[in-house]
Motif scaffolding. Structure first.
Motif, mmCIF file in Angstrom:
data_model
loop_
_atom_site.group_PDB
_atom_site.id
_atom_site.type_symbol
_atom_site.label_atom_id
_atom_site.label_comp_id
_atom_site.label_asym_id
_atom_site.label_seq_id
_atom_site.Cartn_x
_atom_site.Cartn_y
_atom_site.Cartn_z
ATOM 1 N N ARG A 15 -21.753 19.396 -9.262
ATOM 2 C CA ARG A 15 -21.883 20.832 -8.958
ATOM 3 C C ARG A 15 -23.343 21.272 -8.971
ATOM 4 N N ALA A 16 -24.120 20.745 -9.918
ATOM 5 C CA ALA A 16 -25.542 21.097 -9.984
ATOM 6 C C ALA A 16 -26.271 20.589 -8.741
ATOM 7 N N GLY A 17 -25.917 19.401 -8.290
ATOM 8 C CA GLY A 17 -26.531 18.866 -7.076
ATOM 9 C C GLY A 17 -26.225 19.720 -5.863
ATOM 10 N N HIS A 18 -24.970 20.188 -5.757
ATOM 11 C CA HIS A 18 -24.612 21.066 -4.646
ATOM 12 C C HIS A 18 -25.353 22.397 -4.740
ATOM 13 N N PHE A 19 -25.484 22.915 -5.972
ATOM 14 C CA PHE A 19 -26.195 24.182 -6.163
ATOM 15 C C PHE A 19 -27.668 24.048 -5.774
ATOM 16 N N VAL A 20 -28.298 22.971 -6.228
ATOM 17 C CA VAL A 20 -29.713 22.753 -5.901
ATOM 18 C C VAL A 20 -29.894 22.611 -4.391
ATOM 19 N N ALA A 21 -28.971 21.912 -3.756
ATOM 20 C CA ALA A 21 -29.056 21.748 -2.301
ATOM 21 C C ALA A 21 -28.898 23.079 -1.591
ATOM 22 N N SER A 22 -27.983 23.937 -2.074
ATOM 23 C CA SER A 22 -27.790 25.229 -1.416
ATOM 24 C C SER A 22 -28.996 26.141 -1.636
ATOM 25 N N VAL A 23 -29.593 26.075 -2.818
ATOM 26 C CA VAL A 23 -30.812 26.868 -3.059
ATOM 27 C C VAL A 23 -31.940 26.357 -2.179
ATOM 28 N N GLY A 24 -32.045 25.043 -2.051
ATOM 29 C CA GLY A 24 -33.062 24.466 -1.175
ATOM 30 C C GLY A 24 -32.863 24.896 0.261
ATOM 31 N N ASP A 25 -31.604 24.922 0.710
ATOM 32 C CA ASP A 25 -31.312 25.393 2.066
ATOM 33 C C ASP A 25 -31.711 26.853 2.234
ATOM 34 N N ALA A 26 -31.418 27.675 1.209
ATOM 35 C CA ALA A 26 -31.754 29.101 1.285
ATOM 36 C C ALA A 26 -33.259 29.312 1.340
ATOM 37 N N LEU A 27 -33.994 28.450 0.648
ATOM 38 C CA LEU A 27 -35.455 28.575 0.650
ATOM 39 C C LEU A 27 -36.090 27.860 1.831
ATOM 40 N N GLY A 28 -35.304 27.126 2.575
ATOM 41 C CA GLY A 28 -35.846 26.380 3.704
ATOM 42 C C GLY A 28 -36.603 25.146 3.273
ATOM 43 N N VAL A 29 -36.203 24.577 2.140
ATOM 44 C CA VAL A 29 -36.880 23.405 1.592
ATOM 45 C C VAL A 29 -35.916 22.227 1.632
ATOM 46 N N THR A 30 -36.406 21.110 2.080
ATOM 47 C CA THR A 30 -35.600 19.897 2.040
ATOM 48 C C THR A 30 -35.767 19.282 0.659
ATOM 49 N N PRO A 31 -34.675 19.204 -0.112
ATOM 50 C CA PRO A 31 -34.825 18.666 -1.459
ATOM 51 C C PRO A 31 -35.173 17.181 -1.427
ATOM 52 N N ARG A 32 -35.985 16.788 -2.358
ATOM 53 C CA ARG A 32 -36.306 15.381 -2.514
ATOM 54 C C ARG A 32 -36.181 15.049 -3.988
ATOM 55 N N PRO A 33 -35.811 13.827 -4.306
ATOM 56 C CA PRO A 33 -35.666 13.479 -5.722
ATOM 57 C C PRO A 33 -37.008 13.538 -6.432
ATOM 58 N N VAL A 34 -37.000 14.084 -7.617
ATOM 59 C CA VAL A 34 -38.209 14.156 -8.426
ATOM 60 C C VAL A 34 -38.092 13.103 -9.509
ATOM 61 N N GLU A 35 -39.073 12.265 -9.607
ATOM 62 C CA GLU A 35 -39.087 11.218 -10.623
ATOM 63 C C GLU A 35 -39.716 11.777 -11.901
ATOM 64 N N TYR A 36 -39.330 11.223 -13.021
ATOM 65 C CA TYR A 36 -39.909 11.662 -14.287
ATOM 66 C C TYR A 36 -41.403 11.401 -14.338
ATOM 67 N N SER A 37 -41.865 10.423 -13.585
ATOM 68 C CA SER A 37 -43.280 10.086 -13.605
ATOM 69 C C SER A 37 -44.107 10.993 -12.693
ATOM 70 N N ASP A 38 -43.438 11.827 -11.882
ATOM 71 C CA ASP A 38 -44.177 12.720 -10.984
ATOM 72 C C ASP A 38 -45.010 13.714 -11.784
ATOM 73 N N ASP A 39 -46.206 13.952 -11.295
ATOM 74 C CA ASP A 39 -47.081 14.941 -11.910
ATOM 75 C C ASP A 39 -46.584 16.324 -11.500
ATOM 76 N N PRO A 40 -46.271 17.202 -12.452
ATOM 77 C CA PRO A 40 -45.728 18.516 -12.101
ATOM 78 C C PRO A 40 -46.640 19.325 -11.177
ATOM 79 N N ALA A 41 -47.925 19.103 -11.262
ATOM 80 C CA ALA A 41 -48.855 19.864 -10.426
ATOM 81 C C ALA A 41 -48.768 19.440 -8.957
ATOM 82 N N HIS A 42 -48.232 18.252 -8.689
ATOM 83 C CA HIS A 42 -48.211 17.736 -7.320
ATOM 84 C C HIS A 42 -46.808 17.631 -6.727
ATOM 85 N N VAL A 43 -45.820 18.232 -7.373
ATOM 86 C CA VAL A 43 -44.443 18.121 -6.889
ATOM 87 C C VAL A 43 -44.293 18.768 -5.520
ATOM 88 N N TRP A 44 -44.976 19.895 -5.275
ATOM 89 C CA TRP A 44 -44.809 20.631 -4.019
ATOM 90 C C TRP A 44 -45.923 20.352 -3.021
#
Length: 109
Positions: free
Chosen positions: A47-76
């Motif tokens: 359900r959380a995955g579907h919610f995140v996908a729908s929010v991404g669609d509403a914002l016009g953003v294609t969701p991509r998996p975020v890894e724990y090692s990703d730097d938060p400053a460079h996620v976007w």
């Protein structure tokens, strides 16, 4: 004669016992608290995955998996979300809320 054959009756009883044992095992597995928790967690994740996908669609953003090692400053870095739909929604909620408050005050007077 086949109904009274002792060997046939014993085979039927053994088959019925095996089926009953499988049924009892299936029920025990289904009500096992650990299994219930696992199914609940899986359902919430879905359900959380579907919610995140729908929010991404509403914002016009294609969701991509975020890894724990990703730097938060460079996620976007690849694609920044458009906040316009969110701001429009918040503004609409504020306008409707203010209208409701004003209508209730007028009715009291």
């Amino acid at each position: 004669m086949a109904d009274t054959d002792p060997d046939e009756l014993e085979r039927r009883i053994a088959r019925a016992r095996a089926e009953l044992a499988q049924t009892v095992d299936a029920i025990a597995d289904r009500v096992n608290p650990k299994r219930v928790a696992e199914r609940t967690v899986a359902d919430v994740k879905t359900r959380a995955g579907h919610f995140v996908a729908s929010v991404g669609d509403a914002l016009g953003v294609t969701p991509r998996p975020v890894e724990y090692s990703d730097d938060p400053a460079h996620v976007w870095e690849d694609e920044r979300p458009s906040l316009a739909p969110v701001l429009i929604g918040v503004g609409a909620v504020l306008v409707v809320g203010a209208a409701i408050v004003l209508l209730r005050r007028r009715r009291r007077s």
